[in-house]
Design a protein around this motif. Structure first.
Motif, PDB file in Angstrom:
ATOM      1  N   LEU A 263       0.660  -1.311   0.067  1.00  0.00           N
ATOM      2  CA  LEU A 263       0.129   0.113   0.044  1.00  0.00           C
ATOM      3  C   LEU A 263       0.740   1.470  -0.052  1.00  0.00           C
ATOM      4  O   LEU A 263       0.554   2.174  -0.652  1.00  0.00           O
ATOM      5  CB  LEU A 263      -1.027  -0.133   1.227  1.00  0.00           C
ATOM      6  CG  LEU A 263      -1.915  -1.239   1.240  1.00  0.00           C
ATOM      7  CD1 LEU A 263      -2.873  -1.164   2.601  1.00  0.00           C
ATOM      8  CD2 LEU A 263      -3.046  -0.970  -0.009  1.00  0.00           C
ATOM      9  N   LEU A 264       1.793   1.366   0.634  1.00  0.00           N
ATOM     10  CA  LEU A 264       2.831   2.363   0.717  1.00  0.00           C
ATOM     11  C   LEU A 264       3.317   2.513  -0.686  1.00  0.00           C
ATOM     12  O   LEU A 264       3.648   3.712  -1.026  1.00  0.00           O
ATOM     13  CB  LEU A 264       4.024   2.335   1.826  1.00  0.00           C
ATOM     14  CG  LEU A 264       3.604   2.180   3.192  1.00  0.00           C
ATOM     15  CD1 LEU A 264       4.506   1.896   4.129  1.00  0.00           C
ATOM     16  CD2 LEU A 264       3.143   3.622   3.649  1.00  0.00           C
TER      17      LEU A 264
ATOM     18  N   ASN B  71       2.315   1.676  -3.512  1.00  0.00           N
ATOM     19  CA  ASN B  71       1.338   2.124  -4.393  1.00  0.00           C
ATOM     20  C   ASN B  71       0.814   3.616  -4.315  1.00  0.00           C
ATOM     21  O   ASN B  71       0.821   4.328  -5.153  1.00  0.00           O
ATOM     22  CB  ASN B  71      -0.079   1.417  -4.135  1.00  0.00           C
ATOM     23  CG  ASN B  71      -1.157   1.563  -5.080  1.00  0.00           C
ATOM     24  OD1 ASN B  71      -0.968   1.464  -6.356  1.00  0.00           O
ATOM     25  ND2 ASN B  71      -2.298   2.223  -4.721  1.00  0.00           N
ATOM     26  N   THR B  72       0.973   4.094  -3.245  1.00  0.00           N
ATOM     27  CA  THR B  72       0.933   5.514  -2.831  1.00  0.00           C
ATOM     28  C   THR B  72       1.970   6.288  -3.256  1.00  0.00           C
ATOM     29  O   THR B  72       1.860   7.328  -3.870  1.00  0.00           O
ATOM     30  CB  THR B  72       0.764   5.918  -1.363  1.00  0.00           C
ATOM     31  OG1 THR B  72      -0.307   5.051  -0.635  1.00  0.00           O
ATOM     32  CG2 THR B  72       0.347   7.053  -0.789  1.00  0.00           C
TER      33      THR B  72
ATOM     34  N   ASN C 188       2.626   7.418  -6.911  1.00  0.00           N
ATOM     35  CA  ASN C 188       1.740   8.777  -7.225  1.00  0.00           C
ATOM     36  C   ASN C 188       2.699   9.876  -7.032  1.00  0.00           C
ATOM     37  O   ASN C 188       2.047  11.055  -7.518  1.00  0.00           O
ATOM     38  CB  ASN C 188       0.411   8.850  -6.475  1.00  0.00           C
ATOM     39  CG  ASN C 188      -0.528   7.891  -6.893  1.00  0.00           C
ATOM     40  OD1 ASN C 188      -0.641   7.420  -8.246  1.00  0.00           O
ATOM     41  ND2 ASN C 188      -1.275   7.097  -6.056  1.00  0.00           N
TER      42      ASN C 188
ATOM     43  N   CYS D  29       5.302  12.018  -0.876  1.00  0.00           N
ATOM     44  CA  CYS D  29       4.361  12.296   0.377  1.00  0.00           C
ATOM     45  C   CYS D  29       4.982  12.406   1.407  1.00  0.00           C
ATOM     46  O   CYS D  29       6.318  12.097   1.793  1.00  0.00           O
ATOM     47  CB  CYS D  29       3.607  11.133   0.657  1.00  0.00           C
ATOM     48  SG  CYS D  29       2.373  10.650  -0.778  1.00  0.00           S
TER      49      CYS D  29
ATOM     50  N   GLU E  31       0.747  12.459   5.527  1.00  0.00           N
ATOM     51  CA  GLU E  31      -0.018  12.232   4.417  1.00  0.00           C
ATOM     52  C   GLU E  31      -0.195  10.547   4.007  1.00  0.00           C
ATOM     53  O   GLU E  31      -1.197  10.272   3.625  1.00  0.00           O
ATOM     54  CB  GLU E  31       0.310  12.906   2.949  1.00  0.00           C
ATOM     55  CG  GLU E  31       0.537  14.325   2.989  1.00  0.00           C
ATOM     56  CD  GLU E  31       1.313  15.017   1.873  1.00  0.00           C
ATOM     57  OE1 GLU E  31       0.765  15.951   1.050  1.00  0.00           O
ATOM     58  OE2 GLU E  31       2.304  14.360   1.445  1.00  0.00           O
ATOM     59  N   LEU E  32       0.891   9.961   4.290  1.00  0.00           N
ATOM     60  CA  LEU E  32       0.981   8.647   4.299  1.00  0.00           C
ATOM     61  C   LEU E  32       0.067   7.851   5.158  1.00  0.00           C
ATOM     62  O   LEU E  32      -0.845   6.991   5.084  1.00  0.00           O
ATOM     63  CB  LEU E  32       2.333   7.800   4.463  1.00  0.00           C
ATOM     64  CG  LEU E  32       3.394   8.192   3.107  1.00  0.00           C
ATOM     65  CD1 LEU E  32       4.606   8.028   3.598  1.00  0.00           C
ATOM     66  CD2 LEU E  32       2.737   7.463   1.909  1.00  0.00           C
TER      67      LEU E  32
ATOM     68  N   VAL F 167      -3.566   8.460   3.936  1.00  0.00           N
ATOM     69  CA  VAL F 167      -3.988   7.667   2.670  1.00  0.00           C
ATOM     70  C   VAL F 167      -4.210   6.172   3.289  1.00  0.00           C
ATOM     71  O   VAL F 167      -4.964   5.528   2.534  1.00  0.00           O
ATOM     72  CB  VAL F 167      -3.004   7.859   1.514  1.00  0.00           C
ATOM     73  CG1 VAL F 167      -3.276   6.854   0.594  1.00  0.00           C
ATOM     74  CG2 VAL F 167      -2.928   9.164   1.196  1.00  0.00           C
ATOM     75  N   VAL F 168      -3.264   5.717   3.888  1.00  0.00           N
ATOM     76  CA  VAL F 168      -3.239   4.412   4.197  1.00  0.00           C
ATOM     77  C   VAL F 168      -3.784   4.102   5.572  1.00  0.00           C
ATOM     78  O   VAL F 168      -2.987   4.061   6.626  1.00  0.00           O
ATOM     79  CB  VAL F 168      -1.672   3.546   4.280  1.00  0.00           C
ATOM     80  CG1 VAL F 168      -1.608   2.269   4.546  1.00  0.00           C
ATOM     81  CG2 VAL F 168      -1.061   3.782   2.944  1.00  0.00           C
TER      82      VAL F 168
ATOM     83  N   ALA G 117      -7.039   3.720  -8.441  1.00  0.00           N
ATOM     84  CA  ALA G 117      -5.888   3.908  -8.977  1.00  0.00           C
ATOM     85  C   ALA G 117      -5.835   3.405 -10.296  1.00  0.00           C
ATOM     86  O   ALA G 117      -5.287   3.666 -11.503  1.00  0.00           O
ATOM     87  CB  ALA G 117      -4.748   2.909  -8.333  1.00  0.00           C
TER      88      ALA G 117
END
Length: 137
Positions: free
Chosen positions: A37-38, A40-41, A44, A47, A51-52, A55-56, A126
């Motif tokens: 997940l990190l 994938n973030t 983009n 971060c 923010e992480l 989002v996660v 995504a």
């Protein structure tokens, strides 16, 4: 009566499969909870820590700090400190980290085909944001 010991010639089919050490190490890195997940973030763009965590969802500060440190030590994530007041820190993928994009995209495609959604309202933003041609295997 004693029996004569048989000599065994081992072949790849007879011996237990040995795991490639590079593959094993890669799976150990990428298989940790939250790492996918990190990645994938961060694909983009850079971060900040806060923010992480936003989002996660469900990722604690301690675990996030551990994962980022591990990914940084593997050369996948780079920690960038901007010397300003207050100090600003961003995390971004290195070239090695960006090389994981096809892997992340392949997982997205596999999940689209094989992982059922719990509700119809859930979607994969995504994949919806990317044009079909950008997802290559």
């Amino acid at each position: 009566m004693a029996t004569k010991p048989t000599t065994s010639t081992t072949s790849a089919q007879d011996s237990p499969a040995r795991m490639c050490p590079r593959y094993e190490h890669a799976v150990q890195i990428l298989g940790k909870r939250w790492t996918g997940l990190l990645l994938n973030t961060l694909l983009n763009g850079p971060c900040r820590f806060g923010e992480l965590t936003t989002v996660v969802e469900g990722l604690s500060d301690r675990v996030l700090s551990d994962r980022l440190r591990e990914l940084e030590s593997e050369g996948i994530v780079k920690r960038v400190v901007y010397p300003q007041i207050p100090v600003r820190v961003e995390y971004q993928l290195t070239e090695k980290g960006h090389a994981l994009k096809p892997v992340v995209d392949a997982i997205h495609l596999w999940a689209e085909d094989w992982i059922p959604l719990r509700t119809e309202a859930e979607g994969c933003p995504a994949l919806e944001e990317q044009p079909e041609e950008s997802i290559q295997m």
